[in-house]
Design an enzyme around this catalytic site. Structure first.
Site, PDB file in Angstrom:
ATOM      1  CE  LYS A  35      -0.352  -0.252   5.030  1.00 59.65           C
ATOM      2  NZ  LYS A  35      -1.236  -0.197   6.202  1.00 59.65           N
ATOM      3  NE  ARG A 133      -6.504   0.594  11.977  1.00 57.37           N
ATOM      4  CZ  ARG A 133      -5.384   0.417  11.282  1.00 57.37           C
ATOM      5  NH1 ARG A 133      -4.586   1.439  11.042  1.00 57.37           N
ATOM      6  NH2 ARG A 133      -5.049  -0.770  10.819  1.00 57.37           N
ATOM      7  CE1 TYR A 264      11.976  32.229   0.091  1.00 60.33           C
ATOM      8  CE2 TYR A 264      12.360  29.858   0.165  1.00 60.33           C
ATOM      9  CZ  TYR A 264      11.978  30.993  -0.538  1.00 60.33           C
ATOM     10  OH  TYR A 264      11.600  30.883  -1.846  1.00 60.33           O
ATOM     11  CG  MET A 312       8.595  23.241  -3.164  1.00 60.33           C
ATOM     12  SD  MET A 312       7.352  24.033  -4.205  1.00 60.33           S
ATOM     13  CE  MET A 312       6.288  24.747  -2.951  1.00 60.33           C
TER      14      MET A 312
END
Length: 370
Positions: A35, A133, A264, A312
């Site tokens: 998954k 769950r 930054y 980023m």
């Protein structure tokens, strides 16, 4: 091909699978979860490798993930671990996925949809023994198993539960896991007493593989263990190898004088004349921004701190005032001989799963099998 790449070591994945096989023996089946795109490693290549190594089942979280495996030509049994929407049920039936069911309404929905297509759908009963769950209460397991087994269009293929703290050696957590296994064992016995074959009985996740042999039953479902990360204290029992290595190359080098700032927010100021390397990896690739100012990378077999804010698409390393490092030299962020994803996770107060799953699709995967 980008400078930034995730190297996926299929040989390490094979090694980890063989460790699991030696741990559980040849009689038990192994279900390999792929998954979340194989925990970030690539679902299809890892699934095919797992099956080559003798794994009998795969597991996914969504019907779309199962469809991707089928489209790649994979025919092995695939467990669907999460509950799909009603409109997804026809798709999972076509793709012969095996859903987990833990309530009467969903069982009836599965049966009605299977009947419309004239199919017989294999279902595994999910029992909630303490994870909280999905799944039925243990005392309702026999009743729900009878509902599945009694349907002309459903087949009870197995019974499963999931363990909440099996990776912990704390006394309370060990006791909780033992209580979960006791509840599960009673539920399975109730099903058998009702004259119903429970099919494959399975519960062992990574933690149980390491610490709870009484959880092995008929099939085991190791997850992050196969990708190279064992719970603390399991290193001697299961000395697995990390499968992913995140690497890049230096794209720019500049001289920075004492008192100048980088990136930054100007959170880092050079305390001496130094050399800064810019590397094309950032939080847009999955390198957590919270590592800014608190992480080192390996460049040419030595370690250098990242400085300033991680951007980023880029981050910066302080090479020191005198360096022989050059543009395009290699950089390793984690995996192999560098820090591991678990080391990053520890810094961030999270788990290795989140680190590997976070390396996103714009980072190309390179598969190595030596």
């Amino acid at each position: 091909m980008r400078a930034t790449r995730a190297i996926i070591r299929l040989d390490a994945f094979r090694y980890n699978l063989r460790l699991v096989r030696s741990r559980v023996g040849s009689a038990r089946k192994i279900c390999v979860p792929v998954k979340a795109d194989g925990y970030g490693h690539g679902a299809v290549p890892l699934a095919k490798t797992a099956l080559e190594e003798g794994a009998e089942f795969l597991a996914v979280a969504t019907a779309d993930e199962g469809a991707e495996l089928r489209e790649a030509g994979i025919t092995a049994p695939i467990l669907l671990l999460s509950i799909p929407l009603p409109e997804e049920i026809p798709e999972l039936i076509v793709d012969k996925l095996i859903p987990l069911a833990g309530d009467r309404d969903f069982v009836r929905e599965l049966a009605a949809t299977a009947e419309q297509g004239g199919e017989v759908l294999s279902v595994h009963l999910k029992v909630d023994t303490g994870m909280g769950r999905i799944g039925c209460p243990p005392e309702s397991a026999a009743e729900l198993a009878a509902l599945i087994a009694g349907s002309k269009h459903l087949k009870l293929g197995g019974v499963a539960t999931h363990l909440a703290v099996s990776d912990s050696l704390k006394q309370d957590d060990v006791a909780y896991t033992k209580e979960q296994l006791t509840r599960f064992g009673r539920a399975v016995e109730d099903i058998k007493k009702a004259g119903i074959d429970p099919g494959l009985v399975h519960t062992a996740n990574t933690g149980a593989l390491a610490f709870h042999e009484d959880a092995f039953f008929d099939m085991v479902r190791p997850g992050i263990l196969l990708y190279g990360y064992a719970p603390a204290g399991a290193e001697q029992v299961l000395p697995v190898k990390p499968v992913m290595e995140l690497v890049s190359q230096i794209m720019f080098i500049k001289q920075v004088k004492k008192g100048e700032t980088v990136s930054y927010g100007r959170i880092w100021t050079a305390d001496r004349d130094t050399t800064i390397a810019t590397i094309p990896v950032g939080y847009g690739d999955g390198l957590p921004r919270r590592l800014s100012g608190d992480f080192q990378v390996r460049i040419n077999d030595a370690w250098y701190p990242l400085v300033g804010r991680i951007c980023m698409d880029q981050c910066m390393a302080d090479l020191g005032p005198n360096t022989a490092i050059r543009r395009w030299d290699s950089v390793s962020f984690f995996g192999a001989d560098a820090l591991s994803a678990a080391d990053l996770a520890a810094k961030l107060g999270t788990i290795s799963y989140e680190i590997t799953c976070g390396i996103n699709k714009r980072v190309p995967r390179i598969y190595v099998d030596t």
